[in-house]
Design a protein around this motif. Structure first.
Motif, PDB file in Angstrom:
ATOM      1  N   GLY A  27       0.799  -1.144  -0.037  1.00 48.30           N
ATOM      2  CA  GLY A  27      -0.025  -0.009  -0.009  1.00 48.30           C
ATOM      3  C   GLY A  27       0.853   1.190   0.118  1.00 48.30           C
ATOM      4  O   GLY A  27       2.088   1.134   0.221  1.00 48.30           O
ATOM      5  N   THR A  28       0.311   2.375  -0.073  1.00 46.11           N
ATOM      6  CA  THR A  28       0.747   3.693  -0.189  1.00 46.11           C
ATOM      7  C   THR A  28       1.174   4.291   1.324  1.00 46.11           C
ATOM      8  O   THR A  28       0.061   4.548   1.928  1.00 46.11           O
ATOM      9  CB  THR A  28       0.203   4.653  -1.055  1.00 46.11           C
ATOM     10  OG1 THR A  28       0.039   4.232  -2.339  1.00 46.11           O
ATOM     11  CG2 THR A  28       1.045   6.176  -0.681  1.00 46.11           C
ATOM     12  N   PHE A  29       2.397   4.164   1.920  1.00 43.15           N
ATOM     13  CA  PHE A  29       2.708   4.243   3.131  1.00 43.15           C
ATOM     14  C   PHE A  29       1.958   5.843   3.688  1.00 43.15           C
ATOM     15  O   PHE A  29       1.471   5.507   4.656  1.00 43.15           O
ATOM     16  CB  PHE A  29       4.076   4.063   3.559  1.00 43.15           C
ATOM     17  CG  PHE A  29       4.477   4.262   4.746  1.00 43.15           C
ATOM     18  CD1 PHE A  29       5.257   5.370   5.309  1.00 43.15           C
ATOM     19  CD2 PHE A  29       4.044   3.461   5.717  1.00 43.15           C
ATOM     20  CE1 PHE A  29       5.702   5.597   6.604  1.00 43.15           C
ATOM     21  CE2 PHE A  29       4.378   3.361   7.207  1.00 43.15           C
ATOM     22  CZ  PHE A  29       5.441   4.545   7.566  1.00 43.15           C
ATOM     23  N   SER A  71       7.378   7.214  15.726  1.00 40.16           N
ATOM     24  CA  SER A  71       7.788   7.840  14.662  1.00 40.16           C
ATOM     25  C   SER A  71       7.937   7.058  13.260  1.00 40.16           C
ATOM     26  O   SER A  71       7.646   5.956  13.353  1.00 40.16           O
ATOM     27  CB  SER A  71       9.760   8.354  14.863  1.00 40.16           C
ATOM     28  OG  SER A  71      10.388   7.097  14.911  1.00 40.16           O
ATOM     29  N   ARG A  72       8.060   7.914  12.241  1.00 40.65           N
ATOM     30  CA  ARG A  72       7.915   7.075  10.762  1.00 40.65           C
ATOM     31  C   ARG A  72       8.985   7.532  10.064  1.00 40.65           C
ATOM     32  O   ARG A  72       9.306   8.826   9.811  1.00 40.65           O
ATOM     33  CB  ARG A  72       6.462   7.218  10.387  1.00 40.65           C
ATOM     34  CG  ARG A  72       5.765   8.662   9.906  1.00 40.65           C
ATOM     35  CD  ARG A  72       4.480   8.543   9.786  1.00 40.65           C
ATOM     36  NE  ARG A  72       4.169   7.842   8.497  1.00 40.65           N
ATOM     37  CZ  ARG A  72       2.899   7.452   8.318  1.00 40.65           C
ATOM     38  NH1 ARG A  72       1.829   7.885   9.071  1.00 40.65           N
ATOM     39  NH2 ARG A  72       2.516   6.605   7.112  1.00 40.65           N
ATOM     40  N   ASP A  73       9.402   6.586   8.935  1.00 39.59           N
ATOM     41  CA  ASP A  73      10.310   6.768   7.935  1.00 39.59           C
ATOM     42  C   ASP A  73       9.666   6.604   6.751  1.00 39.59           C
ATOM     43  O   ASP A  73       9.397   5.310   6.228  1.00 39.59           O
ATOM     44  CB  ASP A  73      11.563   6.088   8.405  1.00 39.59           C
ATOM     45  CG  ASP A  73      12.739   6.391   7.163  1.00 39.59           C
ATOM     46  OD1 ASP A  73      12.499   6.674   6.053  1.00 39.59           O
ATOM     47  OD2 ASP A  73      13.836   6.023   7.424  1.00 39.59           O
ATOM     48  N   TYR A  74       9.266   7.556   5.807  1.00 44.94           N
ATOM     49  CA  TYR A  74       8.488   7.475   4.699  1.00 44.94           C
ATOM     50  C   TYR A  74       9.558   6.909   3.697  1.00 44.94           C
ATOM     51  O   TYR A  74       8.988   5.910   2.716  1.00 44.94           O
ATOM     52  CB  TYR A  74       8.090   8.781   3.972  1.00 44.94           C
ATOM     53  CG  TYR A  74       7.176   9.323   4.814  1.00 44.94           C
ATOM     54  CD1 TYR A  74       7.618  10.392   5.775  1.00 44.94           C
ATOM     55  CD2 TYR A  74       5.916   9.190   4.732  1.00 44.94           C
ATOM     56  CE1 TYR A  74       6.651  10.900   6.781  1.00 44.94           C
ATOM     57  CE2 TYR A  74       4.950   9.545   5.704  1.00 44.94           C
ATOM     58  CZ  TYR A  74       5.358  10.352   6.802  1.00 44.94           C
ATOM     59  OH  TYR A  74       4.033  11.073   7.415  1.00 44.94           O
ATOM     60  N   THR A  78       8.411   2.374   6.984  1.00 46.89           N
ATOM     61  CA  THR A  78       8.557   1.923   8.406  1.00 46.89           C
ATOM     62  C   THR A  78       8.010   2.937   9.545  1.00 46.89           C
ATOM     63  O   THR A  78       8.315   4.149   9.402  1.00 46.89           O
ATOM     64  CB  THR A  78      10.037   1.628   8.569  1.00 46.89           C
ATOM     65  OG1 THR A  78      10.476   0.529   7.661  1.00 46.89           O
ATOM     66  CG2 THR A  78      10.213   0.620  10.149  1.00 46.89           C
ATOM     67  N   VAL A  79       7.419   2.314  10.407  1.00 44.80           N
ATOM     68  CA  VAL A  79       7.304   2.913  11.705  1.00 44.80           C
ATOM     69  C   VAL A  79       7.879   2.430  12.903  1.00 44.80           C
ATOM     70  O   VAL A  79       7.967   1.150  12.952  1.00 44.80           O
ATOM     71  CB  VAL A  79       5.671   3.188  12.020  1.00 44.80           C
ATOM     72  CG1 VAL A  79       5.113   1.674  12.156  1.00 44.80           C
ATOM     73  CG2 VAL A  79       5.160   3.913  13.290  1.00 44.80           C
ATOM     74  N   TYR A  80       8.214   3.105  13.878  1.00 43.49           N
ATOM     75  CA  TYR A  80       8.730   2.730  15.020  1.00 43.49           C
ATOM     76  C   TYR A  80       8.359   2.982  16.347  1.00 43.49           C
ATOM     77  O   TYR A  80       7.494   4.129  16.349  1.00 43.49           O
ATOM     78  CB  TYR A  80      10.372   3.552  15.175  1.00 43.49           C
ATOM     79  CG  TYR A  80      11.320   3.223  13.876  1.00 43.49           C
ATOM     80  CD1 TYR A  80      11.379   4.105  12.589  1.00 43.49           C
ATOM     81  CD2 TYR A  80      11.887   2.193  13.549  1.00 43.49           C
ATOM     82  CE1 TYR A  80      12.091   4.153  11.698  1.00 43.49           C
ATOM     83  CE2 TYR A  80      12.520   1.803  12.251  1.00 43.49           C
ATOM     84  CZ  TYR A  80      12.714   2.911  11.355  1.00 43.49           C
ATOM     85  OH  TYR A  80      13.348   2.525  10.406  1.00 43.49           O
TER      86      TYR A  80
END
Length: 122
Positions: A27-29, A71-74, A78-80
């Protein structure tokens, strides 16, 4: 079909730290708010933290506020969940979640990960 795969669970001592990761595929993050929930035996799954689609707002359960950071890294889809000052009561299976909106108190979402176990020794 959107898939969420968590990692990073394990054993930590009380007062220690762990970082959970959740990779999103299919999917589109950026279209999804992301969240973390947890469940302990005999209890309902409960909201832990969430971050909006833009990453501009975050929400936390009172029990983890000031100790956990979402937090999230596009670039990595990934989400942390950074968990510091862990307590024995933080021990649970942690689930990654995705939906258009995720807010405290929410109990259902569009997509769930399979869960990762966090154990905290006292």
């Amino acid at each position: 079909q959107v898939q969420l795969v968590e990692s990073g669970g394990g054993l930590a001592q009380a007062g220690g730290s762990l970082r959970l990761s959740c990779v999103v595929s299919g999917g589109t993050f950026s279209r999804y708010a992301m969240g973390w929930f947890r469940r302990t035996p005999g209890k309902e799954r409960e909201f832990v933290a969430a971050i909006t689609r833009s990453g501009g707002d975050t929400y936390y359960a009172d029990s983890v506020k000031g100790r956990f950071t979402i937090s999230r890294d596009y670039a990595k889809n990934t989400v942390y969940l950074q968990m510091n000052s862990l307590k024995p009561e933080d021990a649970a299976v942690y689930y990654c979640a995705a939906d258009r909106v995720i807010r405290p108190g929410q109990t259902t979402v569009d997509y769930w990960g399979q869960g990762t176990q966090v154990t905290v020794s006292s």
